[in-house]
Design a protein around this motif. Structure first.
Motif, PDB file in Angstrom:
ATOM      1  N   GLY A  30       0.666  -1.165   0.141  1.00  0.00           N
ATOM      2  CA  GLY A  30      -0.112  -0.060   0.071  1.00  0.00           C
ATOM      3  C   GLY A  30       0.740   1.415   0.130  1.00  0.00           C
ATOM      4  N   ALA A  31       1.934   1.269  -0.256  1.00  0.00           N
ATOM      5  CA  ALA A  31       2.836   2.471  -0.240  1.00  0.00           C
ATOM      6  C   ALA A  31       2.266   3.338  -1.499  1.00  0.00           C
ATOM      7  CB  ALA A  31       4.309   2.259  -0.326  1.00  0.00           C
ATOM      8  N   ASP A  32       2.114   4.681  -1.444  1.00  0.00           N
ATOM      9  CA  ASP A  32       1.742   5.272  -2.317  1.00  0.00           C
ATOM     10  C   ASP A  32       2.865   5.959  -3.338  1.00  0.00           C
ATOM     11  OD1 ASP A  32       0.592   7.462  -3.851  1.00  0.00           O
ATOM     12  OD2 ASP A  32       0.224   8.825  -2.158  1.00  0.00           O
ATOM     13  N   VAL A  33       2.618   5.275  -4.686  1.00  0.00           N
ATOM     14  CA  VAL A  33       3.732   5.795  -5.530  1.00  0.00           C
ATOM     15  C   VAL A  33       3.805   7.172  -5.848  1.00  0.00           C
ATOM     16  CG1 VAL A  33       2.330   5.145  -7.562  1.00  0.00           C
ATOM     17  CG2 VAL A  33       4.813   4.667  -7.589  1.00  0.00           C
ATOM     18  N   HIS A  34       2.718   7.893  -5.583  1.00  0.00           N
ATOM     19  CA  HIS A  34       2.715   9.117  -5.899  1.00  0.00           C
ATOM     20  C   HIS A  34       2.925  10.220  -4.874  1.00  0.00           C
ATOM     21  CE1 HIS A  34       1.006   8.240  -9.805  1.00  0.00           C
ATOM     22  NE2 HIS A  34       0.030   7.360  -9.272  1.00  0.00           N
ATOM     23  N   ALA A  35       3.528   9.514  -3.397  1.00  0.00           N
ATOM     24  CA  ALA A  35       3.824  10.482  -2.592  1.00  0.00           C
ATOM     25  C   ALA A  35       4.885  11.599  -2.885  1.00  0.00           C
ATOM     26  CB  ALA A  35       4.198   9.381  -1.427  1.00  0.00           C
ATOM     27  N   ASN A  36       4.513  12.689  -2.262  1.00  0.00           N
ATOM     28  CA  ASN A  36       5.513  13.900  -2.542  1.00  0.00           C
ATOM     29  C   ASN A  36       5.756  13.985  -4.083  1.00  0.00           C
ATOM     30  OD1 ASN A  36       5.869  14.809   0.368  1.00  0.00           O
ATOM     31  ND2 ASN A  36       7.148  12.987   0.306  1.00  0.00           N
ATOM     32  N   ASN A  37       4.728  14.035  -4.840  1.00  0.00           N
ATOM     33  CA  ASN A  37       4.923  14.305  -6.139  1.00  0.00           C
ATOM     34  C   ASN A  37       5.819  13.242  -6.972  1.00  0.00           C
ATOM     35  OD1 ASN A  37       4.321  15.589  -8.604  1.00  0.00           O
ATOM     36  ND2 ASN A  37       5.621  17.208  -8.296  1.00  0.00           N
ATOM     37  N   ASP A  38       5.394  11.842  -6.690  1.00  0.00           N
ATOM     38  CA  ASP A  38       6.425  10.715  -7.334  1.00  0.00           C
ATOM     39  C   ASP A  38       7.822  10.713  -6.767  1.00  0.00           C
ATOM     40  OD1 ASP A  38       4.493   9.072  -9.463  1.00  0.00           O
ATOM     41  OD2 ASP A  38       3.750  11.123  -8.681  1.00  0.00           O
ATOM     42  N   ARG A  39       7.947  11.209  -5.709  1.00  0.00           N
ATOM     43  CA  ARG A  39       9.546  11.451  -5.169  1.00  0.00           C
ATOM     44  C   ARG A  39      10.372  10.209  -5.389  1.00  0.00           C
ATOM     45  NH1 ARG A  39      11.166  15.166  -0.930  1.00  0.00           N
ATOM     46  NH2 ARG A  39      11.313  17.118  -2.343  1.00  0.00           N
ATOM     47  N   ALA A  40       9.621   9.032  -5.126  1.00  0.00           N
ATOM     48  CA  ALA A  40      10.454   7.850  -5.234  1.00  0.00           C
ATOM     49  C   ALA A  40      10.920   7.381  -6.550  1.00  0.00           C
ATOM     50  CB  ALA A  40       9.523   6.700  -4.804  1.00  0.00           C
ATOM     51  N   LEU A  41      10.275   8.023  -7.742  1.00  0.00           N
ATOM     52  CA  LEU A  41      10.641   7.726  -9.118  1.00  0.00           C
ATOM     53  C   LEU A  41      11.999   8.721  -9.323  1.00  0.00           C
ATOM     54  CD1 LEU A  41      10.391   6.961 -11.792  1.00  0.00           C
ATOM     55  CD2 LEU A  41       8.747   8.702 -12.357  1.00  0.00           C
TER      56      LEU A  41
END
Length: 158
Positions: A30-41
């Motif tokens: 359930g982690a949000d791939v879009h958190a912080n404006n997709d910062r993970a990407l």
């Protein structure tokens, strides 16, 4: 454990470090791939982790988040494999006035410059700034690639 703690920081950190399996597990839980404006990407791209970039994009990360910042980070740091993945997923070479081309040129990443040009990056963006940056740094390969694509720096003799 709360996968959303600290604005999904675990996902960003795992992406930054290149832990594709951990990223996948976090997303499954359930982690949000879009958190912080997709910062993970952006974190994965800037650090050259193509496998993580692939996982994030497959799970819905937005290649255009933060005005295609992921492409800028990958280009600025010379991560050719990541640049290729992002472009294959529709990253915009013209984002932020062709910043990816300028940054790759400034840092001397000729292979990245060439692929950005092949995908239509504008050698004349910001007054041929990419060529100017490559000239300042004396990067002959980047200068040659930019000149072959039509870049000219009037008045500089380049």
């Amino acid at each position: 454990a709360d996968v959303h703690a600290n604005n999904d920081r675990a996902l960003r950190d795992a992406s930054r470090q290149g832990y594709a399996a951990v990223v996948e597990i976090l997303l499954v839980h359930g982690a949000d791939v879009h958190a912080n404006n997709d910062r993970a990407l952006t974190a994965a791209s800037s650090n050259g982790h193509a496998a993580v970039v692939e996982v994030l994009l497959a799970r819905g990360a937005d290649v255009h988040a933060a005005r295609d910042w992921a492409l800028g980070g990958a280009s600025r740091n010379g991560h050719l494999a990541v640049v290729k993945v992002l472009l294959a997923h529709g990253a915009d070479v013209h984002a932020q006035n062709d910043r990816a081309l300028r940054d790759a040129s400034r840092e001397g990443y000729a292979a990245v410059v060439e692929i950005l040009l092949a995908h239509g990056a504008d050698v004349h963006a910001l007054g041929d700034e990419a060529l100017e940056m490559a000239n300042i740094n004396g990067d002959v390969d980047v200068v040659a690639a930019l000149r072959a694509a039509g870049a000219r720096a009037p008045g500089h003799g380049f």
